[in-house]
Design a protein around this motif. Structure first.
Motif, PDB file in Angstrom:
ATOM      1  N   SER A   8       0.936  -1.193   0.047  1.00  0.00           N
ATOM      2  CA  SER A   8      -0.097  -0.181   0.091  1.00  0.00           C
ATOM      3  C   SER A   8       0.746   1.261   0.090  1.00  0.00           C
ATOM      4  O   SER A   8       2.020   1.279   0.449  1.00  0.00           O
ATOM      5  CB  SER A   8      -0.774  -0.165   1.234  1.00  0.00           C
ATOM      6  OG  SER A   8      -0.176   0.249   2.582  1.00  0.00           O
ATOM      7  N   GLU A   9       0.358   2.263  -0.566  1.00  0.00           N
ATOM      8  CA  GLU A   9       1.240   3.645  -0.740  1.00  0.00           C
ATOM      9  C   GLU A   9       1.286   4.061   0.871  1.00  0.00           C
ATOM     10  O   GLU A   9       2.300   4.649   1.344  1.00  0.00           O
ATOM     11  CB  GLU A   9       0.364   4.645  -1.262  1.00  0.00           C
ATOM     12  CG  GLU A   9       0.279   4.261  -2.864  1.00  0.00           C
ATOM     13  CD  GLU A   9       1.618   4.451  -3.603  1.00  0.00           C
ATOM     14  OE1 GLU A   9       2.697   4.512  -2.998  1.00  0.00           O
ATOM     15  OE2 GLU A   9       1.684   4.166  -4.824  1.00  0.00           O
ATOM     16  N   THR A  10       0.299   3.845   1.908  1.00  0.00           N
ATOM     17  CA  THR A  10       0.176   4.350   2.904  1.00  0.00           C
ATOM     18  C   THR A  10       0.905   3.281   3.911  1.00  0.00           C
ATOM     19  O   THR A  10       0.773   1.930   3.729  1.00  0.00           O
ATOM     20  CB  THR A  10      -1.359   4.752   3.676  1.00  0.00           C
ATOM     21  OG1 THR A  10      -1.916   3.470   3.398  1.00  0.00           O
ATOM     22  CG2 THR A  10      -1.760   5.548   2.750  1.00  0.00           C
ATOM     23  N   LYS A  11       1.578   3.790   4.976  1.00  0.00           N
ATOM     24  CA  LYS A  11       2.271   3.022   6.000  1.00  0.00           C
ATOM     25  C   LYS A  11       1.958   3.321   7.373  1.00  0.00           C
ATOM     26  O   LYS A  11       2.038   4.498   7.638  1.00  0.00           O
ATOM     27  CB  LYS A  11       3.763   3.034   5.923  1.00  0.00           C
ATOM     28  CG  LYS A  11       4.104   2.786   4.375  1.00  0.00           C
ATOM     29  CD  LYS A  11       4.349   1.320   3.746  1.00  0.00           C
ATOM     30  CE  LYS A  11       4.899   1.359   2.424  1.00  0.00           C
ATOM     31  NZ  LYS A  11       4.391   2.208   1.264  1.00  0.00           N
ATOM     32  N   GLN A  61       3.534  16.376   0.672  1.00  0.00           N
ATOM     33  CA  GLN A  61       3.667  15.096   1.141  1.00  0.00           C
ATOM     34  C   GLN A  61       5.385  14.989   1.199  1.00  0.00           C
ATOM     35  O   GLN A  61       5.892  13.792   1.181  1.00  0.00           O
ATOM     36  CB  GLN A  61       3.482  13.846   0.115  1.00  0.00           C
ATOM     37  CG  GLN A  61       2.080  13.913  -0.135  1.00  0.00           C
ATOM     38  CD  GLN A  61       1.773  12.790  -1.423  1.00  0.00           C
ATOM     39  OE1 GLN A  61       1.881  13.413  -2.467  1.00  0.00           O
ATOM     40  NE2 GLN A  61       1.142  11.889  -1.066  1.00  0.00           N
ATOM     41  N   GLU A  64       6.675  12.129   3.451  1.00  0.00           N
ATOM     42  CA  GLU A  64       7.139  10.895   2.715  1.00  0.00           C
ATOM     43  C   GLU A  64       8.540  10.869   2.520  1.00  0.00           C
ATOM     44  O   GLU A  64       9.354   9.919   2.532  1.00  0.00           O
ATOM     45  CB  GLU A  64       6.304  10.596   1.623  1.00  0.00           C
ATOM     46  CG  GLU A  64       4.645  10.534   1.723  1.00  0.00           C
ATOM     47  CD  GLU A  64       4.407   9.308   2.558  1.00  0.00           C
ATOM     48  OE1 GLU A  64       5.419   8.355   2.766  1.00  0.00           O
ATOM     49  OE2 GLU A  64       3.405   9.046   2.654  1.00  0.00           O
ATOM     50  N   GLY A  85      -4.551   0.799   4.775  1.00  0.00           N
ATOM     51  CA  GLY A  85      -5.294   0.668   3.717  1.00  0.00           C
ATOM     52  C   GLY A  85      -6.382  -0.104   3.341  1.00  0.00           C
ATOM     53  O   GLY A  85      -6.511  -1.075   4.496  1.00  0.00           O
ATOM     54  N   ARG A 128       8.484   5.404   1.286  1.00  0.00           N
ATOM     55  CA  ARG A 128       7.953   5.450   0.070  1.00  0.00           C
ATOM     56  C   ARG A 128       8.366   5.322  -1.068  1.00  0.00           C
ATOM     57  O   ARG A 128       9.257   5.883  -1.390  1.00  0.00           O
ATOM     58  CB  ARG A 128       7.237   7.300   0.142  1.00  0.00           C
ATOM     59  CG  ARG A 128       6.365   7.437  -0.925  1.00  0.00           C
ATOM     60  CD  ARG A 128       5.072   6.717  -0.801  1.00  0.00           C
ATOM     61  NE  ARG A 128       3.804   7.227  -1.752  1.00  0.00           N
ATOM     62  CZ  ARG A 128       3.036   7.760  -1.739  1.00  0.00           C
ATOM     63  NH1 ARG A 128       2.587   8.457  -0.359  1.00  0.00           N
ATOM     64  NH2 ARG A 128       2.040   7.986  -2.427  1.00  0.00           N
TER      65      ARG A 128
END
Length: 243
Positions: A8-11, A61, A64, A85, A128
């Motif tokens: 996922s892009e989100t962590k 962002q 990131e 996510g 990221r």
């Protein structure tokens, strides 16, 4: 069985483990590429505008980029706890019992642009990097990963269930892997709820009392968990839902 999840892009932020130790990750033969990528991200993070451009991020962002700058020093979490996510909400690893979690850590892995493959209990930092990225110093990730990652995946002596998304499937082919599409009964591909259904299927496979080693066994586990999964080819399955 190995269920290969998309990342996922989100962590999740933070962690309770020591900084990244490549030698403690699964598949150590991938470490030369992992180290090259990690060093490239840290170096790139010194130039914030260049990082934002290469990673496809907006000026809002910059945090990131800061995560990438701290790759070698930030705390770590098990991979199954790091990614967040829709898919990981549906997987709901926090709701697993201790015994189920132990199974999940053996049976689940995450396809990663930075690590290639991260097993469920591999401890990794927040970062990221997307599968389709081209880094200024290294070029396209597909070119970098394929020679290293494909031999590792081809050598897996277990049933591989490939739930990766397109950008990550492009990093390495997996001979004989079972692919799963989420479809409606009328044959329409599902996009909006695709990740949620894959997360729920992965949870069912992770928790199964008996680990399936064949496609037929996988189908039995899925059916018992209430999924309508249909075989459409030797290595192709459709998870059928009603819209």
């Amino acid at each position: 069985m190995l269920v290969l999840l998309p990342p996922s892009e989100t962590k999740a932020p933070g962690g309770d483990g020591p900084p990244l130790q490549l030698d403690e990750l699964s598949y150590p033969e991938l470490n030369p590429v992992r180290r090259k990528l990690a060093d490239a991200l840290v170096d790139l993070a010194a130039d914030v505008p260049a990082s934002l451009d290469a990673l496809g991020l907006s000026p809002r962002q910059e945090d990131e980029v800061a995560r990438n700058a701290a790759l070698w020093s930030s705390p770590t979490l098990p991979a199954l706890e790091r990614y967040t996510g829709v898919l990981y909400d549906a997987l709901d690893i926090g709701g697993f019992t201790k015994a189920q979690l132990a199974k999940a850590q053996r049976r689940l892995a995450v396809a990663s642009a930075l690590f290639g493959i991260a097993r469920g209990d591999d401890r990794i930092p927040a970062y990221r990097l997307s599968g389709g990225t081209s880094l200024p110093s290294l070029g396209a990730l597909r070119t970098l990963w394929r020679p290293a990652l494909e031999p590792v995946l081809a050598g897996l002596d277990e049933l591989v269930v490939d739930l990766r998304s397109g950008a990550y499937a492009a990093l390495a082919r997996i001979p004989g892997a079972v692919s799963v599409r989420v479809m409606t009964s009328s044959g329409k591909t599902i996009s909006h709820f695709n990740k949620a259904y894959k997360g729920r299927l992965a949870a069912a496979l992770a928790k199964a009392p008996r680990e399936p080693s064949t496609v037929e066994g996988l189908l039995r586990v899925a059916a018992k968990a209430g999924f309508d999964v249909r075989r459409t080819g030797e290595h192709e399955l459709d998870l059928v839902i009603e819209p």
